[in-house]
Design a protein around this motif. Structure first.
Motif, PDB file in Angstrom:
ATOM      1  N   LEU A   1       0.827  -1.200   0.000  1.00 30.57           N
ATOM      2  CA  LEU A   1       0.000   0.000   0.000  1.00 30.57           C
ATOM      3  C   LEU A   1       0.861   1.248   0.000  1.00 30.57           C
ATOM      4  N   GLY A   2       1.970   1.226   0.709  1.00 34.49           N
ATOM      5  CA  GLY A   2       2.883   2.375   0.709  1.00 34.49           C
ATOM      6  C   GLY A   2       3.405   2.668  -0.680  1.00 34.49           C
ATOM      7  N   ASP A   3       3.822   1.638  -1.394  1.00 37.32           N
ATOM      8  CA  ASP A   3       4.326   1.835  -2.753  1.00 37.32           C
ATOM      9  C   ASP A   3       3.208   2.275  -3.696  1.00 37.32           C
ATOM     10  N   ALA A   4       1.995   1.762  -3.480  1.00 40.37           N
ATOM     11  CA  ALA A   4       0.864   2.201  -4.305  1.00 40.37           C
ATOM     12  C   ALA A   4       0.594   3.691  -4.093  1.00 40.37           C
ATOM     13  N   ARG A   5       0.695   4.150  -2.857  1.00 41.05           N
ATOM     14  CA  ARG A   5       0.494   5.582  -2.587  1.00 41.05           C
ATOM     15  C   ARG A   5       1.565   6.426  -3.274  1.00 41.05           C
ATOM     16  N   LEU A   6       2.822   5.991  -3.186  1.00 45.81           N
ATOM     17  CA  LEU A   6       3.905   6.735  -3.840  1.00 45.81           C
ATOM     18  C   LEU A   6       3.700   6.773  -5.352  1.00 45.81           C
ATOM     19  N   THR A   7       3.332   5.646  -5.915  1.00 45.63           N
ATOM     20  CA  THR A   7       3.098   5.576  -7.354  1.00 45.63           C
ATOM     21  C   THR A   7       1.923   6.457  -7.754  1.00 45.63           C
ATOM     22  N   ALA A   8       0.889   6.498  -6.936  1.00 44.89           N
ATOM     23  CA  ALA A   8      -0.271   7.341  -7.225  1.00 44.89           C
ATOM     24  C   ALA A   8       0.116   8.817  -7.259  1.00 44.89           C
ATOM     25  N   LYS A   9       1.025   9.212  -6.372  1.00 45.43           N
ATOM     26  CA  LYS A   9       1.464  10.612  -6.357  1.00 45.43           C
ATOM     27  C   LYS A   9       2.238  10.955  -7.628  1.00 45.43           C
ATOM     28  N   LEU A  10       3.081  10.023  -8.070  1.00 45.55           N
ATOM     29  CA  LEU A  10       3.781  10.237  -9.334  1.00 45.55           C
ATOM     30  C   LEU A  10       2.804  10.275 -10.500  1.00 45.55           C
ATOM     31  N   TRP A  11       1.860   9.353 -10.500  1.00 44.49           N
ATOM     32  CA  TRP A  11       0.848   9.300 -11.556  1.00 44.49           C
ATOM     33  C   TRP A  11       0.091  10.612 -11.637  1.00 44.49           C
ATOM     34  N   SER A  12      -0.302  11.138 -10.497  1.00 43.16           N
ATOM     35  CA  SER A  12      -1.058  12.390 -10.455  1.00 43.16           C
ATOM     36  C   SER A  12      -0.242  13.543 -11.031  1.00 43.16           C
ATOM     37  N   ILE A  13       1.040  13.609 -10.684  1.00 43.76           N
ATOM     38  CA  ILE A  13       1.923  14.664 -11.203  1.00 43.76           C
ATOM     39  C   ILE A  13       2.046  14.569 -12.718  1.00 43.76           C
ATOM     40  N   TYR A  14       2.255  13.363 -13.201  1.00 40.66           N
ATOM     41  CA  TYR A  14       2.515  13.196 -14.630  1.00 40.66           C
ATOM     42  C   TYR A  14       1.254  13.286 -15.481  1.00 40.66           C
ATOM     43  N   ILE A  15       0.112  12.973 -14.924  1.00 37.61           N
ATOM     44  CA  ILE A  15      -1.139  13.204 -15.656  1.00 37.61           C
ATOM     45  C   ILE A  15      -1.261  14.680 -15.999  1.00 37.61           C
ATOM     46  N   GLU A  16      -0.956  15.545 -15.017  1.00 38.38           N
ATOM     47  CA  GLU A  16      -1.000  16.994 -15.269  1.00 38.38           C
ATOM     48  C   GLU A  16       0.013  17.391 -16.336  1.00 38.38           C
ATOM     49  N   LYS A  17       1.215  16.819 -16.267  1.00 34.12           N
ATOM     50  CA  LYS A  17       2.258  17.166 -17.229  1.00 34.12           C
ATOM     51  C   LYS A  17       1.863  16.809 -18.653  1.00 34.12           C
ATOM     52  N   ILE A  18       1.314  15.621 -18.853  1.00 35.26           N
ATOM     53  CA  ILE A  18       1.016  15.236 -20.227  1.00 35.26           C
ATOM     54  C   ILE A  18      -0.237  15.930 -20.762  1.00 35.26           C
ATOM     55  N   ILE A  19      -1.158  16.274 -19.871  1.00 28.82           N
ATOM     56  CA  ILE A  19      -2.317  17.055 -20.317  1.00 28.82           C
ATOM     57  C   ILE A  19      -1.851  18.417 -20.823  1.00 28.82           C
ATOM     58  N   GLN A  20      -0.874  18.997 -20.136  1.00 30.15           N
ATOM     59  CA  GLN A  20      -0.329  20.283 -20.573  1.00 30.15           C
ATOM     60  C   GLN A  20       0.379  20.182 -21.922  1.00 30.15           C
ATOM     61  N   LEU A  21       0.775  18.971 -22.292  1.00 30.21           N
ATOM     62  CA  LEU A  21       1.391  18.758 -23.595  1.00 30.21           C
ATOM     63  C   LEU A  21       0.352  18.540 -24.699  1.00 30.21           C
ATOM     64  N   GLY A  22      -0.922  18.591 -24.326  1.00 30.53           N
ATOM     65  CA  GLY A  22      -1.982  18.418 -25.306  1.00 30.53           C
ATOM     66  C   GLY A  22      -2.458  16.987 -25.463  1.00 30.53           C
TER      67      GLY A  22
END
Length: 244
Positions: A208-229
């Motif tokens: 669960l700890g690793d899933a939480r860390l991965t979710a935080k990365l996922w959330s950051i990168y979702i924003e990044k790629i949306i900004q790329l169109g």
């Protein structure tokens, strides 16, 4: 509203899951629960998520701890942890975690790495029960994992071995996003990527700890790629094909 057979099925089985039928399964599989999983897999339509906006995508970010890397050679799942993410919003309290029954000795190295001890697993539910509860938690959401081949291999192997049904969930790898948004970034390990993004590394090598860390990365990168169109999964795969 049109009749949706999987929603009807999930509602029908929900009470039975909560009442503990699944956790009580030991050994022989319940035909009803095998039928549930097969029906869930039949109803999942991978192509439907291809045009779902990424800022609305329902994802379950998960991690597993195992005894090794090769399920076909006898390595097994020891724990599963997961957390739901709606678009880029992490549902902090909407989590899943379970140890898995295992009665063989664990290596000292594995216990030191994960904190899991043999005695912790002796009263845990068996794998079939845990997987059914995990799939009930995930329903038809996209599954996400960090360098997901490990998780995918074990889920595919277990789904077929226990239920004789192939895994139908789409499993996305966090590296899909890294390759597009940060193509020059050479970091691989989960903890290194977290440090790079100022995410505190806590409960590492806990499912669960690793899933939480991965979710935080996922959330950051979702924003990044949306900004790329890149606005949906179809765009994501097209962009990914250009950076491989």
């Amino acid at each position: 509203m049109a009749y949706n057979p999987i929603i009807h099925l999930l509602k029908g089985i929900h009470g039975r899951i909560n009442s503990g039928i699944l956790s009580g399964m030991q050994g022989q599989q319940s035909p009803q629960n095998v039928a549930f999983l097969r029906e869930l897999h039949r109803e999942i339509r991978k192509e439907q998520v291809m045009y779902e906006p990424l800022n609305k995508l329902n994802a379950v970010v998960f991690d597993i701890e195992t005894t090794g890397f090769f399920p076909d050679k006898g390595d097994v799942i020891l724990s599963i942890g997961a957390i739901k993410v709606d678009g880029g919003i992490i549902k902090e309290e909407d989590t899943f975690y379970s140890l898995v029954f295992h009665n063989e000795d664990l290596s000292p190295e594995l216990t030191h790495l994960t904190g899991i001890r043999k005695e912790d697993l002796l009263n845990a539910p068996n794998l079939s029960s845990v997987l059914l509860q995990f799939f009930e938690f995930a329903k038809d959401a996209v599954l996400v994992a960090h360098h997901a081949n490990h998780e995918k291999t074990f889920l595919q192997h277990s789904s077929w071995k226990l239920f004789r049904t192939p895994l139908k969930h789409r499993i996305l790898d966090t590296s899909f996003l890294f390759k597009i948004a940060d193509p020059d970034l050479q970091l691989v390990r989960l903890e290194d990527l977290c440090v790079y993004h100022d995410i505190p590394v806590v409960e590492r090598h806990h499912a669960l700890g690793d899933a939480r860390l991965t979710a935080k990365l996922w959330s950051i990168y979702i924003e990044k790629i949306i900004q790329l169109g890149i606005v949906n999964m179809n765009d994501l795969y097209e962009a990914l094909s250009k950076v491989r």
